[in-house]
Design an enzyme around this catalytic site. Structure first.
Site, PDB file in Angstrom:
ATOM      1  N   GLY A 193     -15.243  92.296  69.373  1.00 53.47           N
ATOM      2  CA  GLY A 193     -14.348  92.414  70.534  1.00 53.47           C
ATOM      3  C   GLY A 193     -15.034  91.980  71.806  1.00 53.47           C
ATOM      4  O   GLY A 193     -14.794  92.541  72.885  1.00 53.47           O
TER       5      GLY A 193
ATOM      6  N   TYR B 295      -3.750 105.927  67.138  1.00 56.40           N
ATOM      7  CA  TYR B 295      -5.007 105.554  67.812  1.00 56.40           C
ATOM      8  C   TYR B 295      -5.978 106.751  67.840  1.00 56.40           C
ATOM      9  O   TYR B 295      -7.169 106.604  67.537  1.00 56.40           O
ATOM     10  CB  TYR B 295      -4.649 105.098  69.227  1.00 56.40           C
ATOM     11  CG  TYR B 295      -5.786 104.613  70.084  1.00 56.40           C
ATOM     12  CD1 TYR B 295      -6.299 103.320  69.933  1.00 56.40           C
ATOM     13  CD2 TYR B 295      -6.320 105.422  71.083  1.00 56.40           C
ATOM     14  CE1 TYR B 295      -7.327 102.861  70.756  1.00 56.40           C
ATOM     15  CE2 TYR B 295      -7.335 104.968  71.906  1.00 56.40           C
ATOM     16  CZ  TYR B 295      -7.832 103.684  71.736  1.00 56.40           C
ATOM     17  OH  TYR B 295      -8.847 103.233  72.561  1.00 56.40           O
TER      18      TYR B 295
ATOM     19  N   SER C  73     -13.007 106.953  71.609  1.00 55.99           N
ATOM     20  CA  SER C  73     -12.142 107.100  72.785  1.00 55.99           C
ATOM     21  C   SER C  73     -11.963 108.583  73.068  1.00 55.99           C
ATOM     22  O   SER C  73     -11.944 109.404  72.133  1.00 55.99           O
ATOM     23  CB  SER C  73     -10.769 106.488  72.507  1.00 55.99           C
ATOM     24  OG  SER C  73      -9.859 106.848  73.536  1.00 55.99           O
TER      25      SER C  73
ATOM     26  N   ALA D 126      -6.030 109.287  65.819  1.00 57.94           N
ATOM     27  CA  ALA D 126      -6.501 109.568  64.452  1.00 57.94           C
ATOM     28  C   ALA D 126      -7.630 108.617  64.076  1.00 57.94           C
ATOM     29  O   ALA D 126      -8.644 109.029  63.501  1.00 57.94           O
ATOM     30  CB  ALA D 126      -5.345 109.422  63.462  1.00 57.94           C
TER      31      ALA D 126
ATOM     32  N   SER E  97     -14.732  89.112  73.387  1.00 56.92           N
ATOM     33  CA  SER E  97     -14.084  88.048  74.173  1.00 56.92           C
ATOM     34  C   SER E  97     -13.650  88.509  75.552  1.00 56.92           C
ATOM     35  O   SER E  97     -13.444  87.694  76.440  1.00 56.92           O
ATOM     36  CB  SER E  97     -12.877  87.487  73.409  1.00 56.92           C
ATOM     37  OG  SER E  97     -11.930  88.489  73.161  1.00 56.92           O
TER      38      SER E  97
ATOM     39  N   LYS F 100      -9.657 106.961  66.145  1.00 59.51           N
ATOM     40  CA  LYS F 100     -10.850 107.176  66.978  1.00 59.51           C
ATOM     41  C   LYS F 100     -11.536 108.499  66.621  1.00 59.51           C
ATOM     42  O   LYS F 100     -12.761 108.599  66.613  1.00 59.51           O
ATOM     43  CB  LYS F 100     -10.476 107.141  68.467  1.00 59.51           C
ATOM     44  CG  LYS F 100      -9.979 105.766  68.944  1.00 59.51           C
ATOM     45  CD  LYS F 100     -11.041 104.686  68.795  1.00 59.51           C
ATOM     46  CE  LYS F 100     -10.667 103.394  69.511  1.00 59.51           C
ATOM     47  NZ  LYS F 100     -11.681 102.338  69.373  1.00 59.51           N
TER      48      LYS F 100
HETATM   49  P1  NAP Z   1      -9.265  94.792  75.296  1.00 57.49           P
HETATM   50  O1  NAP Z   1      -9.538  94.335  76.683  1.00 57.49           O
HETATM   51  O2  NAP Z   1      -7.878  94.816  74.797  1.00 57.49           O
HETATM   52  O3  NAP Z   1     -10.180  93.917  74.295  1.00 57.49           O
HETATM   53  C1  NAP Z   1     -10.102  94.146  72.920  1.00 57.49           C
HETATM   54  C2  NAP Z   1     -11.114  93.278  72.215  1.00 57.49           C
HETATM   55  O4  NAP Z   1     -10.991  93.502  70.802  1.00 57.49           O
HETATM   56  C3  NAP Z   1     -10.883  91.811  72.480  1.00 57.49           C
HETATM   57  O5  NAP Z   1     -12.127  91.163  72.586  1.00 57.49           O
HETATM   58  C4  NAP Z   1     -10.163  91.347  71.207  1.00 57.49           C
HETATM   59  O6  NAP Z   1     -10.491  90.001  70.924  1.00 57.49           O
HETATM   60  C5  NAP Z   1     -10.793  92.255  70.159  1.00 57.49           C
HETATM   61  N1  NAP Z   1      -9.951  92.409  68.979  1.00 57.49           N
HETATM   62  C6  NAP Z   1      -8.763  93.033  68.872  1.00 57.49           C
HETATM   63  N2  NAP Z   1      -8.285  92.952  67.625  1.00 57.49           N
HETATM   64  C7  NAP Z   1      -9.207  92.241  66.917  1.00 57.49           C
HETATM   65  C8  NAP Z   1      -9.278  91.810  65.567  1.00 57.49           C
HETATM   66  N3  NAP Z   1      -8.308  92.081  64.678  1.00 57.49           N
HETATM   67  N4  NAP Z   1     -10.358  91.110  65.182  1.00 57.49           N
HETATM   68  C9  NAP Z   1     -11.339  90.818  66.061  1.00 57.49           C
HETATM   69  N5  NAP Z   1     -11.333  91.210  67.345  1.00 57.49           N
HETATM   70  C10 NAP Z   1     -10.265  91.897  67.770  1.00 57.49           C
HETATM   71  O7  NAP Z   1      -9.835  96.263  75.048  1.00 57.49           O
HETATM   72  P2  NAP Z   1     -10.959  97.110  75.817  1.00 57.49           P
HETATM   73  O8  NAP Z   1     -10.291  97.944  76.816  1.00 57.49           O
HETATM   74  O9  NAP Z   1     -12.094  96.241  76.204  1.00 57.49           O
HETATM   75  O10 NAP Z   1     -11.388  98.077  74.612  1.00 57.49           O
HETATM   76  C11 NAP Z   1     -12.559  97.884  73.834  1.00 57.49           C
HETATM   77  C12 NAP Z   1     -12.759  99.114  72.960  1.00 57.49           C
HETATM   78  O11 NAP Z   1     -12.837 100.266  73.792  1.00 57.49           O
HETATM   79  C13 NAP Z   1     -11.607  99.358  71.982  1.00 57.49           C
HETATM   80  O12 NAP Z   1     -12.115  99.857  70.765  1.00 57.49           O
HETATM   81  C14 NAP Z   1     -10.798 100.434  72.674  1.00 57.49           C
HETATM   82  O13 NAP Z   1     -10.063 101.207  71.759  1.00 57.49           O
HETATM   83  C15 NAP Z   1     -11.898 101.225  73.352  1.00 57.49           C
HETATM   84  N6  NAP Z   1     -11.428 102.018  74.494  1.00 57.49           N
HETATM   85  C16 NAP Z   1     -10.940 101.425  75.604  1.00 57.49           C
HETATM   86  C17 NAP Z   1     -10.519 102.219  76.661  1.00 57.49           C
HETATM   87  C18 NAP Z   1      -9.984 101.641  77.943  1.00 57.49           C
HETATM   88  O14 NAP Z   1      -9.586 102.432  78.822  1.00 57.49           O
HETATM   89  N7  NAP Z   1      -9.966 100.349  78.138  1.00 57.49           N
HETATM   90  C19 NAP Z   1     -10.584 103.619  76.571  1.00 57.49           C
HETATM   91  C20 NAP Z   1     -11.086 104.184  75.399  1.00 57.49           C
HETATM   92  C21 NAP Z   1     -11.522 103.377  74.362  1.00 57.49           C
HETATM   93  P3  NAP Z   1      -9.496  88.830  70.507  1.00 57.49           P
HETATM   94  O15 NAP Z   1      -8.137  89.180  70.995  1.00 57.49           O
HETATM   95  O16 NAP Z   1     -10.123  87.653  71.186  1.00 57.49           O
HETATM   96  O17 NAP Z   1      -9.612  88.776  69.022  1.00 57.49           O
END
Ligand code: NAP
Length: 246
Positions: free
Chosen positions: A11, A153, A140, A155, A13, A157
């Site tokens: 993830g 989600y 999370s 469940a 990107s 996490k």
């Molecule tokens: P984001 O901006 O939506 O980015 C998600 C990343 O995961 C992207 O790089 C996407 O890449 C990749 N991804 C999604 N599905 C994929 C797949 N099937 N195969 C490969 N790569 C995949 O999310 P974020 O906010 O940075 O979140 C990152 C992590 O932190 C996640 O696990 C999320 O649950 C966790 N988190 C985030 C928050 C928050 O507030 N933002 C809070 C708690 C936990 P591509 O689309 O390029 O494949």
């Protein structure tokens, strides 16, 4: 075999994963940046290399379990080692329980939980061969305290935290640690569509009164995956501005 510790960040990107990859590279790791999007990954790897770091990019859909195992085995073979695995890629498919479809449930469980099991299973062997390993799974606060509309989600996490503790117990004697970092609300694409009123409400229950930045999460991951963190394992560290404190 490269002298640098080799790290896989899924993830990478955008959002939190991009910040983690950038931070680990600036800490001297060779970072393999993984997601489904070749363009942004190449851009990131180039940016890291231009800044004097070391990185490569690899596309992989983490919900394709055979592809995940092949990607991890390939990285370990190409570099002669695998030291750090950060399972960060994740998705949301929010819905209230009464309306949640089987597809929404399965997609989130497969992408956010089963893929991490498959990745850790594939990474364990090369880490054992190298007599060193640092696994960091991005959980999370939704998995710690629950969140209406996110039963799938939460469940997944929450599952990560129990899974990670078990891996930590199994692999500790091999000098492999496994921990979770659990972000609160972080400003990324995942949270950008929240209505302003919801964001204001959230800020009100965060002790520091602000949303987190991806770099806040990356700093915690950098420590958890460092050589210095050998005595830290099986933990879930909430990086949430004091929102949950559990
Ligand atoms: P984001 O901006 O939506 O980015 C998600 C990343 O995961 C992207 O790089 C996407 O890449 C990749 N991804 C999604 N599905 C994929 C797949 N099937 N195969 C490969 N790569 C995949 O999310 P974020 O906010 O940075 O979140 C990152 C992590 O932190 C996640 O696990 C999320 O649950 C966790 N988190 C985030 C928050 C928050 O507030 N933002 C809070 C708690 C936990 P591509 O689309 O390029 O494949």
């Amino acid at each position: 075999m490269t002298d640098k510790r080799v790290a896989i960040v899924t993830g990478a990107s955008r959002g939190i994963g991009r910040a983690i990859a950038t931070r680990l590279a600036s800490d001297g790791r060779h970072v393999v940046c993984v997601s489904r999007s070749q363009g942004p990954l190449d851009e990131l790897a180039n940016e890291i290399e231009s800044a004097g770091g070391s990185a490569s990019s690899q596309t992989c859909d983490i919900s394709d379990f055979d592809a995940v195992a092949a990607m991890i085995e390939g990285v370990a073979k190409d570099h002669g080692r695998l030291d750090i695995l950060v399972n960060n890629a994740g998705i949301t498919r929010d819905n209230l329980i009464l309306r949640m479809s089987d597809e929404e449930w399965d997609e989130v469980i497969n992408t956010n939980l089963k893929s991490v099991f498959v990745a850790c299973r594939a990474a364990a062997r090369p880490m054992m061969r190298g007599k060193f390993g640092r696994i960091c799974n991005i959980a999370s606060t939704s998995g710690l305290v629950g969140n209406a509309g996110q039963s799938n989600y939460a469940a997944a996490k929450s599952g990560l935290t129990g899974f990670t503790k078990s891996v930590a117990r199994e692999l500790g004697k091999k000098n492999i640690t496994a921990n979770c970092v659990a972000p609160g609300f972080v400003e990324t694409d995942m949270t950008k569509d929240l209505p302003a009123a919801v964001t204001e409400h959230i800020k009100g229950v965060i002790s520091t009164r602000n949303l987190g930045q991806p770099s806040d999460i990356a700093a915690a991951v950098a420590y958890v995956t460092s050589d210095d963190a050998g005595y830290l394992t099986g933990q879930t560290i909430a990086v949430d501005g004091g929102m949950t404190m559990c």
